[in-house]
Design an enzyme around this catalytic site. Structure first.
Site, PDB file in Angstrom:
ATOM      1  N   GLY A 359       0.872  -1.170  -0.111  1.00  0.00           N
ATOM      2  CA  GLY A 359       0.038  -0.028   0.126  1.00  0.00           C
ATOM      3  C   GLY A 359       0.927   1.247   0.100  1.00  0.00           C
ATOM      4  N   TRP A 362       2.483   1.529  -3.330  1.00  0.00           N
ATOM      5  CA  TRP A 362       1.407   1.990  -4.321  1.00  0.00           C
ATOM      6  C   TRP A 362       1.288   3.744  -4.574  1.00  0.00           C
ATOM      7  CZ3 TRP A 362      -2.824   4.904  -3.748  1.00  0.00           C
ATOM      8  CH2 TRP A 362      -3.756   4.926  -4.753  1.00  0.00           C
ATOM      9  N   HIS A 363       1.543   4.197  -3.362  1.00  0.00           N
ATOM     10  CA  HIS A 363       1.568   5.571  -3.120  1.00  0.00           C
ATOM     11  C   HIS A 363       2.598   6.231  -4.018  1.00  0.00           C
ATOM     12  CE1 HIS A 363      -1.621   5.017  -0.047  1.00  0.00           C
ATOM     13  NE2 HIS A 363      -1.858   6.200  -0.405  1.00  0.00           N
ATOM     14  N   GLY A 364       3.795   5.682  -3.720  1.00  0.00           N
ATOM     15  CA  GLY A 364       5.001   6.305  -4.599  1.00  0.00           C
ATOM     16  C   GLY A 364       5.951   5.704  -4.352  1.00  0.00           C
ATOM     17  N   PHE A 512      -0.337   9.985  -7.456  1.00  0.00           N
ATOM     18  CA  PHE A 512      -0.109   8.735  -7.404  1.00  0.00           C
ATOM     19  C   PHE A 512      -0.924   8.034  -8.634  1.00  0.00           C
ATOM     20  CE2 PHE A 512      -0.628  10.179  -2.712  1.00  0.00           C
ATOM     21  CZ  PHE A 512       0.783  10.432  -2.799  1.00  0.00           C
TER      22      PHE A 512
END
Lengths: 512, 375
Positions: A359, A362-364, A512
């Site tokens: 997770g 996934w954001h960066g 994102f």
């Protein structure tokens, strides 16, 4: 004019690429320079789409879908035409993979097709989003070990990252998995499938929609509905208010401190952390509200993304209320396939950590986001352990579930989540510097604006939460007469415009 | 089951519709259409209200508007006295203190003394001076004499010294459109911006509106209230408190000014737009029957030494040429005040402004013995 609201509409790499774009797309960009819902250009664009959409007779539903697909493509292409073609191309490939899975009977081949679909989507995601991070980390690692990497470090600013790529990649993956598992049939209509991925209200920053929810809506006849229109307008206005009046205003407090914590005192740093927590919530949920509102106005309902996360009494509850479309996606497509909580304590903890690290990633593509995921994984593990420990202690459980106990749990959860937000930035060194200032007494500058206005805004957000949580809002809302409600909407809009700082910023989640 | 329930709208947090029940859903459905109608009407009404409020000069450009409301009061209190409107930059805003002249003037009923009023705006060069005069005429003021500050550094318009860049776009009003067309290089774009801001004033003029009710909510770098919040009844803006005399603080101010103005003087030239603005301002005043004069306000001896010989000559020749071509008298007051009463080389301290204005009043009366025409 509305772009004076936006400090950084077009990153340098995209700005350079625009120069070589065909004339038509350059013209398009001049009309719709940024994919932000609260700009004049977008509102004109939306008004045109909205008017055309509802002018098309109901007996031609496909024409309406074509219109939305074309509008969505143009919405993306106005920002970057080549990436719009890329997204459309990968969507077309996902459609073909889905059709192939629908046509093939043998599970082994279906599995292979699903893997091909996932590999393609993740490949594109990794190439655009993680290539720079991994190559630069490899470069640093090899250099430290004394090897010549044989290539130059990549400049992150020179890399093209298609906006919303993480969102639509997850949508496409969930579609492939669901078709493979026969939860949903493969979509036969290409325009409907294109709309599922490209639908402009959710294209840029979610919510992450599921094919099962969305594709069925494309088949329902769309009739004009005043209740739905009212809800759409209400959501949109609430999103505008959250973004302009609260999030952008909070940015005035927290951005300078996060950018250079060394200049500021300990108290100021704590206030900046509070401001950032409020900001990121209002920024992202404001965007989601706007997206939901726009979709409602076109007759679609997107997944709700937020449910007052800051009144969560523990981290587990926080994740059921924050970015719901992502957390449920991670639960369904990562945590449960990994084994979920079926394999004993340590396996559950491992699965939680893996899910949250993913997770974060996934954001960066930066260590800050990864550590943010690790921190949340640890908090979830800690909470689970604590919960298990409390179970045989009914007295303690009763104290914790009393009103003061719940208030204390909400406070501790908010504090933990807010401290984790410090990591939520690409520059890890700044985050560590801010931690240092938070936990050691330090003299420095005060906030750039008087603290009072920060407290007023934070108090307003808290009051709204309490009003809704207590159920009072439902009762008040049901009794509000139309003139009061309508005027309330107008006051909300005007207040949002009035309070919007001139230094307006883009949405945090757009990166994102 | 009603449509509202089927759509599951009840789950939307903080915008929750009433709990799904047939009894409540019906009124909710009935009020949706009038609610949207009321929203449209109320939004338009509020926007119009914001437009009306923000079009008032006291809101849009308080530095000008508040001066003009004070001027209106002074003119009403002093009927029959010839109005002398002093246009200029911060030098004039802080240096001309008409209240002191009022206390010291002879007050001969047979020969009314000039009614000095300070209409200067911070940062003004010739274009802003013309902007103020155009606005004043549009607001119905008819000065007998217009005194225009002449200060060479603000006639230079290269690099970071372009005067139109100093004019904040959000202070521009509809009355300024001709000036924008005449002097701004990107006039069409600015007019489009003005049109847009006028269409959505609650957004377009938000900082001007917000600063009226909640100054501290505006970021410090965006706040403009310091330019008008301490104006006196005669348009004078007091300089910051400053210890009189040749102090180290004053020396530090001078050193900072030298850092700023030395590069300007190195490449100095009088911009054609500045020259044109002066000429057109004089013509405008004369077209309205006013006498016109140029005034060169005091500078400290240290600051005067910063002028290279070439710049000094160019400026002197330019001023002499203007005076000669237009037949306009020049009040050269450059050396009227002791160095100790000048803060930073060209801004007068509060006592300096008092002393200066007590001298300026009689000089104006002498220079413009008759009112309503050229001397």
């Amino acid at each position: 004019m509305p772009l004076t609201l936006l400090a950084n509409a077009l990153p340098p790499a995209e700005a350079a690429a625009l120069q070589s774009a065909p004339q038509y797309f350059q013209w398009l960009h001049s009309w719709l320079p940024a994919p932000f819902f609260h700009t004049q250009a977008f509102l004109i664009f939306f008004a045109a789409v909205f008017a055309l959409y509802w002018t098309i007779p109901r007996r031609w539903p496909m024409l309406r879908i074509y219109l939305l697909v074309v509008a969505s493509f143009h919405f993306y292409a106005a920002w970057s035409y080549d990436l719009a073609f890329l997204v459309t191309g990968t969507t077309l490939a996902d459609y073909l993979f889905g059709r192939a899975m629908g046509a093939i009977k043998r599970d082994r081949w279906r599995f292979a097709v699903m893997l091909a679909s996932i590999a393609m989507n993740l490949g594109v995601l990794c190439y655009f989003k993680y290539r720079g991070f991994f190559l630069n980390e490899l470069f640093d690692g090899l250099t430290r070990l004394g090897y010549d990497p044989g290539y130059q470090k990549l400049n992150p600013l020179a890399l093209f990252i298609p906006f919303g790529i993480s969102f639509y990649t997850f949508e496409a993956i969930s579609y492939a998995v669901d078709v493979y598992k026969r939860k949903i049939p493969a979509e036969k209509s290409l325009p409907r499938f294109l709309l599922f991925i490209l639908f402009f209200p959710h294209l840029v920053a979610g919510p992450i929609v599921r094919a099962g929810d969305f594709l069925t809506q494309t088949r329902r006849p769309k009739r004009w509905n005043w209740v739905r229109a009212q809800v759409g307008v209400q959501l949109f206005l609430m999103g505008v208010f959250k973004k302009l009046a609260i999030a952008d205003r909070m940015a005035l407090f927290c951005d300078p401190v996060i950018a250079d914590p060394d200049k500021y005192g300990t108290g100021t740093c704590w206030l900046a952390v509070l401001a950032y927590a409020v900001r990121i919530y209002c920024d992202f949920s404001g965007y989601s509200d706007m997206a939901l509102g726009l979709a409602h106005l076109l007759g679609y309902k997107l997944t709700n993304n937020f449910a007052m996360p800051y009144i969560s009494a523990n981290v587990s509850e926080f994740w059921r209320r924050w970015h719901i479309s992502l957390s449920t996606w991670l639960r369904d497509y990562v945590f449960i396939p990994l084994g979920g909580s079926r394999g004993g304590r340590w396996a559950t903890h491992r699965n939680l950590m893996l899910t949250m690290v993913l997770g974060g990633l996934w954001h960066g593509a930066a260590w800050g986001y990864i550590l943010w995921g690790v921190a949340h994984g640890l908090l979830l593990v800690l909470h689970k352990q604590f919960k298990d420990w409390c179970e045989p202690r009914p007295r303690l459980t009763a104290v914790l579930e009393s009103y003061p106990g719940t208030a204390a749990r909400v406070f501790v959860t908010f504090l933990a989540v807010s401290l984790c937000w410090v990591l939520f930035q690409p520059d890890l060194s700044k985050a560590l510097e801010l931690y240092k200032h938070l936990f050691s007494l330090h003299r420095g500058l005060p906030l750039p604006l008087p603290n009072k206005s920060l407290w007023v805004l934070a108090g307003f957000v808290l009051a709204c939460h309490l009003l809704v949580r207590s159920g009072a809002w439902d009762r008040i809302y049901a009794r509000l007469p139309a003139p009061v409600l309508g005027t309330g909407y107008a006051v909300c809009l005007c207040t949002a415009m009035l309070l919007a700082p001139d230094t307006g910023t883009t949405f945090i989640y757009f990166q994102f | 089951m009603t449509r509202t329930v089927r759509l599951r709208l009840t789950w939307l947090p903080s915008t929750t519709l009433p709990r799904a029940s047939v009894a409540r859903a019906a009124p909710v459905r009935r009020r949706a259409r009038p609610t949207l109608l009321w929203f449209g009407v109320a939004a338009l009404a509020l926007n119009a209200l914001a437009g009306a409020v923000s079009s008032d000069a006291r809101v849009r450009d308080p530095e000008y508007g508040r001066r003009m409301s004070r001027l209106r009061d002074r003119v009403a209190e002093n009927p029959g006295r010839p109005l002398v409107l002093v246009l200029g930059s911060s030098r004039t805003a802080m240096g001309v203190r008409p209240g002191e002249w009022e206390a010291a003037r002879p007050a001969d009923p047979a020969r009314p003394d000039p009614l000095l009023f300070n209409a200067a705006l911070l940062g003004s060069g010739p274009i802003m001076e013309q902007m103020v005069l155009r606005r004043a005429y549009a607001d119905g003021f008819r000065p007998a004499v217009v005194l225009i500050e002449y200060w060479p550094p603000f006639l230079h318009s290269d690099g970071g010294w372009v005067e139109t860049h100093r004019i904040a776009r959000d202070r521009l009003m509809d009355v300024d459109r001709p000036l924008v067309r005449d002097y701004f290089p990107d006039a069409a774009r600015i007019e489009r911006e003005m049109d847009w801001k006028n269409r959505v004033p609650a957004f377009g003029h938000r900082e001007r509106l917000l600063v009226q009710v909640a100054q501290r909510w505006v970021p410090p770098e965006k706040r403009s209230d310091w330019t008008w919040d301490d104006l006196d009844g005669w348009g004078w803006k007091p300089a910051p408190e400053f210890e009189p005399g040749l102090t180290p603080a004053r020396a530090a101010c001078h050193a900072r000014c030298a850092d700023i103005y030395n590069p300007l003087f190195a490449a100095y030239r009088v911009a054609p737009a500045a020259d044109r603005a002066f000429r057109e301002t004089v013509a405008l005043a004369r077209a309205h029957g006013a006498a016109v004069g140029f005034v060169y306000l005091p500078e400290s001896s240290e600051f005067r030494k910063l002028y290279p010989e070439r710049v000094e000559r160019v400026a002197r020749e330019h001023l002499a040429g203007l005076s000669r071509d237009l037949g306009v008298p020049v009040l050269d007051t450059r050396g009227w005040i002791d160095d100790g009463l000048i803060m930073d080389g060209f801004h007068l301290t509060r006592p300096g402004a008092a002393e200066y204005t007590r001298k300026l009043g009689p000089a104006v009366a002498r220079t413009f013995p008759t009112t309503g025409g050229a001397p």
